[in-house]
Design a protein around this motif. Structure first.
Motif, PDB file in Angstrom:
ATOM      1  N   ASN A 306      61.197  56.891  77.656  1.00  0.00           N
ATOM      2  CA  ASN A 306      62.023  56.227  78.667  1.00  0.00           C
ATOM      3  C   ASN A 306      61.584  54.794  78.949  1.00  0.00           C
ATOM      4  OD1 ASN A 306      59.687  57.106  79.939  1.00  0.00           O
ATOM      5  ND2 ASN A 306      60.693  57.080  81.947  1.00  0.00           N
ATOM      6  N   SER A 307      60.313  54.473  78.671  1.00  0.00           N
ATOM      7  CA  SER A 307      59.883  53.102  78.959  1.00  0.00           C
ATOM      8  C   SER A 307      59.956  52.202  77.718  1.00  0.00           C
ATOM      9  CB  SER A 307      58.460  53.106  79.539  1.00  0.00           C
ATOM     10  OG  SER A 307      57.608  53.770  78.639  1.00  0.00           O
ATOM     11  N   GLU A 308      60.432  52.779  76.623  1.00  0.00           N
ATOM     12  CA  GLU A 308      60.498  51.961  75.400  1.00  0.00           C
ATOM     13  C   GLU A 308      61.864  51.281  75.292  1.00  0.00           C
ATOM     14  OE1 GLU A 308      58.793  54.105  72.031  1.00  0.00           O
ATOM     15  OE2 GLU A 308      59.952  52.794  70.719  1.00  0.00           O
ATOM     16  N   ILE A 309      61.894  50.034  75.623  1.00  0.00           N
ATOM     17  CA  ILE A 309      63.181  49.326  75.633  1.00  0.00           C
ATOM     18  C   ILE A 309      63.755  49.231  74.214  1.00  0.00           C
ATOM     19  CG2 ILE A 309      64.267  47.067  76.068  1.00  0.00           C
ATOM     20  CD1 ILE A 309      62.370  46.853  78.493  1.00  0.00           C
ATOM     21  N   GLY A 310      65.028  49.525  74.095  1.00  0.00           N
ATOM     22  CA  GLY A 310      65.680  49.415  72.783  1.00  0.00           C
ATOM     23  C   GLY A 310      65.632  50.685  71.962  1.00  0.00           C
ATOM     24  N   ARG A 313      69.149  52.090  71.227  1.00  0.00           N
ATOM     25  CA  ARG A 313      69.887  51.219  70.300  1.00  0.00           C
ATOM     26  C   ARG A 313      69.418  51.443  68.860  1.00  0.00           C
ATOM     27  NH1 ARG A 313      68.221  46.951  68.089  1.00  0.00           N
ATOM     28  NH2 ARG A 313      66.613  46.532  69.642  1.00  0.00           N
TER      29      ARG A 313
END
Ligand code: ASP
Length: 438
Positions: A306-310, A313
């Motif tokens: 959940n804290s890993e942006i992207g 995508r």
């Protein structure tokens, strides 16, 4: 009052069916513009004229003899002409079709003749003007439908025409080359004609009395749907409820014109009204249930996802790169699940997995195949509490394990994932929650 009436292939499969159509049109003066399909099946094992034409053209373009096939098509039309007692000959038309086949006028041209010839017969039978769709339904030079040009050309052409027959399914490019819509596209033509005329209603006549709240092969005697919104219909059609071509709602929707699905074999039935919006509430909260089998879920686990942006995508990019569209994507704190069509996925399975590993380095990836998705759709669900609860407790009582739940914030539908083998039982159970047995 102006009505545009479209008749499907089964409504025009024989002279007897044509007579029913004639009665329907003559019983209401506002039914002024008629869009016919090509003759469809007269009985279960019969072949639609459109399919005969595709086959015939395939023979012609491969240089094989197609005389027999073309003769069989001609006979279909002559039988109708004779049965209606018309003094009409299609000899010249067929000579022209043969000539065009010779110069390889294209598969679309060939298929369009089904509607074209039926339109000529219909116009002669009704005493209405015949307007060739090639002159009013406009495609651009790349073969894309041009809605605004069509609206203008068609609107101008029909402005002073009291009654007309415009064949469905095709139009033409600026150079005259014929282009068809996808299969079932006469529904789209009817909608385009209704828009151009700003008609009061677009009647789409077929062989069922509208939509049913569930598939009658699964639920015994499901309730007919009397009113449905365009949005609800999109949800149900996407999940397999097929009565109308999916592009047919867009032209009329632009003008706020309702579509009325009617049954040529039971004209007294009111059918289903498809509208933009309505105060009418379905009496059993939901409007309908539909579903499809054959999905795979791909669950991707990774601590601290959940804290890993992207992250999302990158995962979706893998599916995009492989030409796989995703259907639903429920997620947890450290899991993300992607639902895809099994038949789009199986062949690329290992490639997708390898790419997922490279893209997001997951802790684990799990697959589950043979899943079904069921959509419970209804404008009446909004602001009504306990609906999901009732569905889930009924499924629990029936010992059906729910694999996935997805409710959009519009509260228009709830999607439920179950194993393929529970599909029918789950639909029956959910239907029973909303429509108590009489
Ligand atoms: N005749 C075409 C088909 O069979 C188009 C239509 O009926 O709407 O797909």
């Amino acid at each position: 009052m102006v009505k545009v009436v479209k008749f499907g292939g089964s409504s025009l499969a024989s002279a007897d069916q044509f007579k029913k159509v004639g009665n329907i049109i003559h019983s209401d003066e506002s039914r002024r513009y008629v869009v016919p399909s090509a003759p469809g099946k007269r009985f279960d094992q019969d072949t639609k004229v459109t399919d005969m034409l595709y086959k015939c053209y395939a023979e012609a373009s491969e240089g094989r003899s197609y005389d027999k096939q073309l003769k069989a098509i001609k006979e279909r039309y002559n039988e109708i002409i004779k049965g209606l007692g018309l003094k009409l000959s299609l000899e010249e038309e067929f000579a022209d079709i043969k000539k065009q086949f010779g110069v390889k006028a294209g598969q679309d041209y060939a298929a369009s003749r089904g509607e074209y010839l039926n339109g000529i017969i219909m116009a002669s039978y009704l005493g209405f003007e015949f307007i060739d769709a090639a002159s009013v339904i406009c495609f651009d030079k790349n073969g894309e439908f041009d809605p605004e040009k069509t609206n203008k050309v068609l609107g101008d052409r029909l402005a002073d025409t009291k009654n007309a027959v415009i064949p469905g399914f095709y139009g033409a490019k600026p150079n005259g080359e014929v282009v068809t819509f996808s299969r079932g596209g006469s529904d789209v033509t009817g909608s385009i004609v209704a828009r151009a005329l700003k008609a009061d209603v677009y009647e789409n006549w077929t062989d069922v009395s509208g939509f049913l709240a569930a598939d009658p092969r699964i639920v015994e005697n499901p309730k007919p749907i009397t009113i449905i919104t365009y949005k609800e219909l999109r949800e149900l059609s996407y999940m397999g409820a097929s009565v109308l071509h999916e592009s047919a709602i867009f032209p009329v929707r632009k003008e706020g014109i309702p579509i009325n699905i009617r049954n040529t074999n039971a004209p007294e039935d009111k059918g289903t009204m498809i509208v933009e919006t309505t105060c009418n509430k379905p009496d059993c909260i939901i409007t309908g249930i539909a579903g499809k089998k054959g999905f795979v879920s791909i669950s991707i686990d990774k601590d601290m996802m959940n804290s890993e942006i992207g992250f999302g995508r990158k995962v979706l990019q893998v599916f995009e790169d492989n030409g796989i569209s995703f259907e639903h994507m429920p997620s947890g704190i450290d899991t993300m699940t992607v639902f895809v069509h099994q038949d789009e996925f199986v062949e690329k399975e290992q490639k997708v997995l390898a790419q997922l590993h490279r893209a997001v380095h997951p802790d684990s990836v799990e697959l589950e195949a043979d899943l079904a998705l069921i959509a419970v759709v209804g404008r009446g669900m909004k602001n009504n509490s306990g609906i999901a609860g009732n569905i889930f407790s009924a499924l629990a009582k029936a010992k059906i394990n729910i694999k996935m739940i997805d409710q959009g914030s519009s509260e228009l539908n709830i999607i439920i994932g179950v194993r393929n083998r529970y599909f029918e039982d789950a639909i029956k159970t959910i239907y029973g929650v909303f429509v108590p047995e009489q």
